[in-house]
Design a protein around this motif. Structure first.
Motif, PDB file in Angstrom:
ATOM      1  N   ILE A 145      39.232  35.794  43.829  1.00 11.89           N
ATOM      2  CA  ILE A 145      38.974  37.210  44.021  1.00 11.89           C
ATOM      3  C   ILE A 145      39.542  37.960  42.821  1.00 11.89           C
ATOM      4  O   ILE A 145      40.720  37.803  42.496  1.00 11.89           O
ATOM      5  CB  ILE A 145      39.616  37.727  45.315  1.00 11.89           C
ATOM      6  N   VAL A 146      38.721  38.774  42.176  1.00  9.83           N
ATOM      7  CA  VAL A 146      39.126  39.441  40.937  1.00  9.83           C
ATOM      8  C   VAL A 146      39.204  40.948  41.156  1.00  9.83           C
ATOM      9  O   VAL A 146      38.233  41.573  41.599  1.00  9.83           O
ATOM     10  CB  VAL A 146      38.138  39.141  39.793  1.00  9.83           C
ATOM     11  N   GLY A 147      40.348  41.519  40.848  1.00 13.92           N
ATOM     12  CA  GLY A 147      40.517  42.964  40.973  1.00 13.92           C
ATOM     13  C   GLY A 147      41.872  43.388  40.462  1.00 13.92           C
ATOM     14  O   GLY A 147      42.775  42.564  40.271  1.00 13.92           O
TER      15      GLY A 147
ATOM     16  N   PRO B  98      41.643  40.987  36.264  1.00 12.31           N
ATOM     17  CA  PRO B  98      40.672  40.624  35.218  1.00 12.31           C
ATOM     18  C   PRO B  98      41.318  40.008  33.988  1.00 12.31           C
ATOM     19  O   PRO B  98      40.793  39.040  33.424  1.00 12.31           O
ATOM     20  CB  PRO B  98      40.004  41.964  34.893  1.00 12.31           C
ATOM     21  N   SER B  99      42.473  40.529  33.588  1.00 14.87           N
ATOM     22  CA  SER B  99      43.129  40.024  32.378  1.00 14.87           C
ATOM     23  C   SER B  99      43.631  38.604  32.546  1.00 14.87           C
ATOM     24  O   SER B  99      43.742  37.858  31.572  1.00 14.87           O
ATOM     25  CB  SER B  99      44.287  40.939  31.983  1.00 14.87           C
ATOM     26  N   THR B 100      43.952  38.199  33.774  1.00 14.53           N
ATOM     27  CA  THR B 100      44.428  36.833  33.996  1.00 14.53           C
ATOM     28  C   THR B 100      43.285  35.878  34.309  1.00 14.53           C
ATOM     29  O   THR B 100      43.422  34.665  34.152  1.00 14.53           O
ATOM     30  CB  THR B 100      45.452  36.787  35.145  1.00 14.53           C
ATOM     31  N   ALA B 101      42.144  36.420  34.756  1.00 11.08           N
ATOM     32  CA  ALA B 101      40.990  35.564  35.034  1.00 11.08           C
ATOM     33  C   ALA B 101      40.324  35.099  33.756  1.00 11.08           C
ATOM     34  O   ALA B 101      39.809  33.982  33.674  1.00 11.08           O
ATOM     35  CB  ALA B 101      39.980  36.312  35.899  1.00 11.08           C
ATOM     36  N   VAL B 102      40.335  35.967  32.747  1.00 14.29           N
ATOM     37  CA  VAL B 102      39.644  35.654  31.490  1.00 14.29           C
ATOM     38  C   VAL B 102      40.158  34.366  30.846  1.00 14.29           C
ATOM     39  O   VAL B 102      39.359  33.497  30.466  1.00 14.29           O
ATOM     40  CB  VAL B 102      39.743  36.842  30.515  1.00 14.29           C
TER      41      VAL B 102
END
Length: 448
Positions: free
Chosen positions: A87-89, A225-229
């Motif tokens: 889950i991205v947020g 988002p910054s850690t998902a990238v």
């Protein structure tokens, strides 16, 4: 102009583009089955994203269902239904709400189900299924009141088959995986496809062995988002392509909360099996998956790296949707819905990949701008220095034009302090241009 609400004077409006970005489950999906409407209403009743609760429920139920359930398509034997969701947020966007709501929506059976465990290490994941039990040694007690009873010993072995893991911040997984000797990444990749987990050590108390096909495991991870990238950028490991991806926000949350619809009256996590159960797929789906496998094996097609597990993940989703519909066979409709889920997941994933490309391009531009600025500054500094030496050289010529010339000491005193540090260079320039010459300790103008 829209103003910030009175309860949050420092809040600013989100980028309007985020409301229309791809990756959300479409209205046609929510309307496809009453179960989906139920899940969405449950989410909206608590101000949570419908997508978040749906993906959270898939992940948790995949760890709760009987390990005897397997998907069978004619490829790769009996596939596990273990599902990983991301889950991205932004922080506070409701990523964790789905994990807590799914416990109320789909209560766990009264069995030894490890529900919502954190992830600490690869060894810890295997340990979740381990325990100590008393087993007979094959000998009997020879004397005393217990004579004839079997001699027991305590051994460590797999004692449970179901676990659901939840990680609130995906960066934790990245950091744990970077530790020297960490097996977390490998363990997650093996767990996603139901392979054997554990480690063999010299001491029995540290040995963990969880055979393939003997467990069900679900994983939900929250990412900013910054850690998902960075996780998506690490596709070569095979980790990010094992996840379903979803946004944490939901523009369709209503202004007024609907009623809580109650827990699901029946769900597959409540059913326990004593023997293997194969969830089979329609002929068209099996043939399509086989054709793709053969084409890949022959080298006739190249599948994008992040789509390497597309078929398997759709199989898992379709199988679980069938079980949620109280069936032990998947239908064409199940497959179509699984393809919708996969397409939405790819929308989130691809949006993040594009964001990563934009951020990388912006960083490269910043670095290039910084390099250009440095070159300009160095050029300007060189130019300024050249002009300064030229100016001081002319002063040297002027002062040396007095009768008898001028001593170095007197020349130094007559110059401004800012000019003294370049006096030597100025004298050298004046001499090179035949303006002055040295006579002992004095500088004199050179006559034609």
């Amino acid at each position: 102009m829209t103003t910030a609400p009175s309860w949050a004077p420092n809040v600013r409006e989100a980028n309007p583009e985020s409301l229309n970005r791809p990756g959300r489950l479409p209205e046609t999906f929510w309307a496809a089955r009453p179960l989906f409407k139920h899940i969405r209403q449950a989410a909206h009743s608590e101000g949570c994203s419908g997508d978040v609760l749906f993906y959270s429920t898939l992940a948790r139920l995949s760890g709760m269902i009987s390990h005897h359930y397997r998907a069978v398509t004619g490829i790769g034997g009996r596939a596990s239904i273990n599902i990983f969701a991301a889950i991205v947020g932004a922080s506070g966007a409701g990523k964790s709400t789905g994990s807590s709501l799914t416990r109320a929506l789909a209560p766990a059976p009264d069995e030894d189900f490890r529900d919502g465990l954190p992830v600490g290490s690869g060894e810890g994941i295997a340990e979740a299924f381990m325990g100590s039990v008393e087993e007979p040694t094959g000998e009997v007690v020879q004397r005393g009141k217990n004579a004839g009873d079997p001699v027991m010993r305590r051994v460590r072995k797999q004692v449970r088959h179901n676990a659901y893991f939840y990680v609130d911040e995906g960066q934790t997984i990245a950091r744990l995986g970077e530790r020297s000797g960490s097996v977390l990444g490998e363990t997650l990749r093996r767990a996603a496809v139901g392979e054997t987990l554990g480690q063999t050590n010299a001491s029995e108390e540290r040995t963990r062995y969880v055979p393939a096909g003997s467990y069900s495991l679900g994983l939900l991870v929250g990412f900013q988002p910054s850690t998902a990238v960075p996780v998506l950028a690490d596709a070569s490991t095979g980790t990010p392509q094992r996840f379903l991806w979803a946004w944490a926000d939901d523009p369709s949350i209503p202004d007024k909360p609907p009623m809580w619809p109650g827990a699901l009256s029946m769900h597959p996590g409540q059913r326990r099996l004593d023997e293997p159960c194969d969830i089979k797929f329609p002929t068209r789906v099996r043939e399509m998956l086989w054709e793709e496998k053969v084409a890949r094996g022959r080298g006739e097609i190249e599948v994008p790296e992040l789509d390497g597990h597309a078929g398997l993940i759709k199989v898992k989703v379709a199988a679980l949707l069938a079980l949620l519909d109280n069936r032990e066979h998947a239908t064409e409709e199940d497959w179509g819905l699984a393809e919708t889920v996969w397409a939405a997941s790819c929308g989130v994933r691809d949006n993040l990949v594009e964001r990563a490309k934009r951020e990388a391009a912006a960083e490269r531009q910043r670095e290039e701008d910084a390099r250009v600025l440095q070159v300009v500054r160095e050029h300007e500094a060189t130019t300024d220095a050249t002009v300064a030496v030229e100016r001081v050289a002319r002063l040297v010529k002027k002062h040396a034009s007095h009768v008898g010339g001028i001593t170095y000491g007197e020349l130094n005193r007559r110059l401004a302090s800012r000019d003294r540090k370049i006096l030597r260079k100025a004298i050298d320039l004046a001499e090179a241009r035949d303006w002055v010459l040295e006579e002992g300790d004095r500088l004199c103008v050179k006559t034609p």
